[in-house]
Structure formats: structure tokens, C-alpha cells
Design an enzyme around this catalytic site. Structure first.
Site, PDB file in Angstrom:
ATOM      1  N   LYS A  11      -1.848  -1.447   9.993  1.00 51.52           N
ATOM      2  CA  LYS A  11      -1.205  -2.354   9.038  1.00 51.52           C
ATOM      3  C   LYS A  11       0.021  -3.040   9.624  1.00 51.52           C
ATOM      4  O   LYS A  11       0.812  -2.409  10.322  1.00 51.52           O
ATOM      5  CB  LYS A  11      -0.835  -1.538   7.789  1.00 51.52           C
TER       6      LYS A  11
ATOM      7  N   GLN B 270       0.827  -1.222   0.000  1.00 49.72           N
ATOM      8  CA  GLN B 270       0.000   0.000   0.000  1.00 49.72           C
ATOM      9  C   GLN B 270       0.861   1.271   0.000  1.00 49.72           C
ATOM     10  O   GLN B 270       0.456   2.296  -0.538  1.00 49.72           O
ATOM     11  CB  GLN B 270      -0.940   0.021   1.228  1.00 49.72           C
TER      12      GLN B 270
ATOM     13  N   ASP C 174      -6.761   1.104  12.449  1.00 48.33           N
ATOM     14  CA  ASP C 174      -7.949   0.325  12.080  1.00 48.33           C
ATOM     15  C   ASP C 174      -8.863   0.089  13.273  1.00 48.33           C
ATOM     16  O   ASP C 174     -10.067  -0.121  13.111  1.00 48.33           O
ATOM     17  CB  ASP C 174      -7.536  -1.013  11.463  1.00 48.33           C
TER      18      ASP C 174
END
Ligand code: MRU
Length: 358
Positions: free
Chosen positions: A257, A205, A246
Site C-alpha cells: 500500500k 484501510q 502485494d
């Protein structure tokens, strides 16, 4: 300025009300191709979230809200009694696509609460209420990201080096993003930053999305492999780390992540402040600490074969592929929300965000 707006106003999730159609930018194709895809069936929606065509905690919440509205439209009008049951089943199905980001269940709960409030009204009024709720979740995230960006900008100064991990920019949220928000906002205001973007194994990402967004916005961005963060910090090139989240537990432990906790440990070693940026929709006060955060495990092929012409490990090599890790609250210098910057002790400062209802 023009380039920055191209990045900050990207329509990663778009509901076309006239056509009654939901579109997302397929993030798995970036940076090589910026392509919109339409999501029509529950299976397509589940797959889009599960395969990261739409990704980033706030973005999957926003997307799921529009998904539920679109699915509500498909429930036959002759079945008012079964409406709630069917919508709840769709909600449970979408919620099972990814376990870690709490924004997903948060948005689904909000949509179901709206349905429960309006279920015995005319179908058109019920659907309108659901559409308005989804649009409000979206609008609200735009405002939250703007506020997070402002607060985050107070933590850095012109010329600073900032290291980030994964992608918490406009594609993962709405408008400015969270961890990238202060960088984009500051750049818009004429400030200069030097950003180091961790590549973010195994799904890249950082390489595919963060360096793409920042480069397009005219930010000085340098892509590094995850295992290069230490040398970059040791060289004195990093004055702050900005990462997304998250799910933040009540004690401030923060899931993000995989690899984020390693960055935090390095930052502590080098005396660099490490900030977590996210909206209050990512804070889960029902979760006491990081040990209670469910961590998604993904397909080993993401490590062994995904980006390679030939497999880079024997097919029967065992792999462990957790998608997230938890950064201990003791490593976090501050949690930046749309309501302000929380500092330790987080059990108190995070709870206060919800007490004040500001
Ligand atoms: O697996 P992903 O790409 O959805 O993981 C995303 C992250 O970990 C982000 O940092 C997080 O969702 C915050 S996005 C503002």
C-alpha cells in the site's frame, strides 16, 4: 479469546455450496456496517475487486478463484469446445480489475490450469474439480497465514510496540492475516502488544479495517495519521514494523500500500526492524525487481472528495494517486513467509523457497 475468534474467523469470503452462492463482506462499509453481499455476475465480481469491496492481495486471489468457479457454472453445457475459451475470457476480465497484487493472476492461472486438466470430462466432474481447487486455494491460505503468524511471532516479545500500515489482517486474507497474524496469535496466547495503526490515506484501510479488527480482538491499538509515524518511532514506542505485501520481486523489492516505503525509510532512520509478511503466492520470481511491478493508479476523487462533505481541493487540481509503492529490499529486515523468514540476500533466499518445494 471469544472476541479474537470473532475477528480471526470472520467469513470475509464465503461460498455456500448448497445454495451455490458466493458472498463477501463488503469492506467499503466497514467499520460502520458489517454486511455481506452476493456476487453473481462477472461485472459484479469485477466491480467488487476494483472498488475494494473485497481487498487485500490473498483475499482477492481467493475471491477470484470462487468467482471463476461460479462463472464456469453459467457456461452452457452444450458448448464443451467453447468452455475453456469462455473461462479464459472471464479470467482475463477479472485479472484486469487490479494490476498490482500478483495473487489475483496467480489464483486465476491455477483455476484455468485445473479447467485445462478436466475440460473434456463430464460437466459435473469438471465443475467439481474447479470447486475443489477454489476451496483448496482458500484452505491453503488459512494454513499459510497460520504459519506466517507463528514465524512472525518469533520476531517480537511481550510488551513490544508494533507499527503497521494499511490492512493485512483477517479481512485481507483468511484467519489470522499476515502482518496482523503474529499480533492476533500472540494476543490469543496472552501476550500484550501496543500497536500503532497508520490511517493509510487515501482509502483509510488502517483506520477503517486494521484498528477495527485489532480493537475488536482486544489488542491495544492506537490510530495515527500516516504523517505521525515518525514521531511515534522517535518517542521509542515502536520495536518493529509489520506490513503486508502485494507483490515481492525476485530481488526482495516489495510492493505494498502507498506509504509503506516511507515507513521503511523512517524505520531505517530510527534503527527499527522492518518486516514484510506474506504468503509465497505473493512472491513473483518472474519479476526481477520493483521497477517491473505494475503500480495501479486510482481515481483522483479518492483524494479530493471521497471522505469529505465538501471537496477539499479545487475540482481542476491535478492529482497523482498511486495505490502502491515499492519498498527497496535494502530497507527490509526480513520477509516472513509460510516457509520461514527470508533474509538478505533476497535473490538467494527467495529463490530457495521455491527450489526446496517444502
Ligand atoms: O488496495 P488494497 O487495500 O487492496 O491494498 C492492500 C495492501 O496493500 C495490503 O497490505 C496487502 O494486500 C497485503 S494483505 C495481506
Amino acid at each position: 479469546m471469544k472476541d479474537i475468534q470473532k475477528v480471526t474467523h470472520v467469513q470475509n469470503i464465503r461460498y455456500d455450496k448448497e445454495a451455490e452462492a458466493l458472498y463477501i463482506i463488503d469492506q467499503t462499509r466497514l467499520p460502520n456496517e458489517e454486511k455481506e453481499i452476493r456476487l453473481e455476475t462477472a461485472e459484479e465480481m469485477y466491480t467488487a475487486i476494483q472498488t475494494l469491496q473485497v481487498r487485500g492481495a490473498p483475499a482477492i486471489g481467493i475471491c477470484a478463484a470462487y468467482c471463476l468457479y461460479a462463472l464456469a457454472r453459467t457456461i452452457p453445457e452444450e458448448e464443451p469446445e467453447a468452455f475453456l475459451e469462455k473461462l479464459r475470457a472471464y479470467g482475463a476480465y477479472l485479472n484486469s480489475s487490479r494490476p498490482t497484487a500478483v495473487n489475483l493472476s496467480w489464483a486465476i492461472r491455477a483455476m484455468l490450469a485445473t479447467a485445462e486438466e478436466h475440460w473434456n470430462e463430464e460437466r459435473a466432474a469438471l465443475l467439481e474439480a474447479l470447486y475443489q481447487k477454489a476451496a483448496a486455494i482458500h484452505e491453503d491460505d488459512i494454513a499459510k497465514c497460520a504459519a506466517i503468524s507463528e514465524y512472525g511471532l518469533t520476531l517480537v516479545k511481550d510488551g513490544d510496540g508494533i507499527l503497521t500500515h494499511c490492512n493485512a489482517g483477517p479481512l485481507a486474507t483468511s484467519r489470522y492475516g499476515t502482518a496482523l497474524g503474529p499480533i492476533l496469535l500472540g494476543t490469543e496466547r496472552g501476550m500484550r502488544f501496543r500497536v500503532f495503526s497508520d490511517e493509510t490515506r487515501p482509502l483509510l484501510q488502517g483506520a477503517r479495517l486494521t484498528s477495527y479488527e485489532l480493537h475488536r480482538a482486544g489488542v491495544d491499538v492506537t490510530l495515527v495519521c500516516d504523517n505521525m509515524a515518525s514521531i511515534v518511532m522517535k518517542n521509542g514506542w515502536v520495536q518493529a514494523c509489520f506490513v503486508g505485501c502485494d507483490r515481492v520481486a525476485a530481488n526482495g523489492d516489495a510492493a505494498n500500500k502507498i506509504g509503506t516505503s516511507g515507513v521503511a525509510i523512517l524505520a531505517k532512520h530510527y534503527g527499527i526492524p522492518f518486516y514484510v509478511l506474506g504468503p509465497t503466492s505473493t512472491i513473483d520470481l518472474n519479476c526481477p525487481d520493483g521497477d517491473h511491478i505494475p503500480i495501479e493508479e486510482r481515481n483522483p476523487e479518492e483524494i479530493k472528495t471521497l471522505w469529505y462533505e465538501k471537496p477539499m481541493a479545487l475540482s481542476d487540481i491535478k492529482c497523482y494517486n498511486p495505490a502502491f509503492d515499492v519498498t527497496d529490499h535494502s530497507l527490509i529486515s526480513g520477509i516472513v513467509t509460510e516457509k520461514g523468514i527470508c533474509r538478505a540476500p533476497y535473490t538467494e533466499s527467495l529463490a530457495a523457497l521455491f527450489d526446496n518445494k517444502t
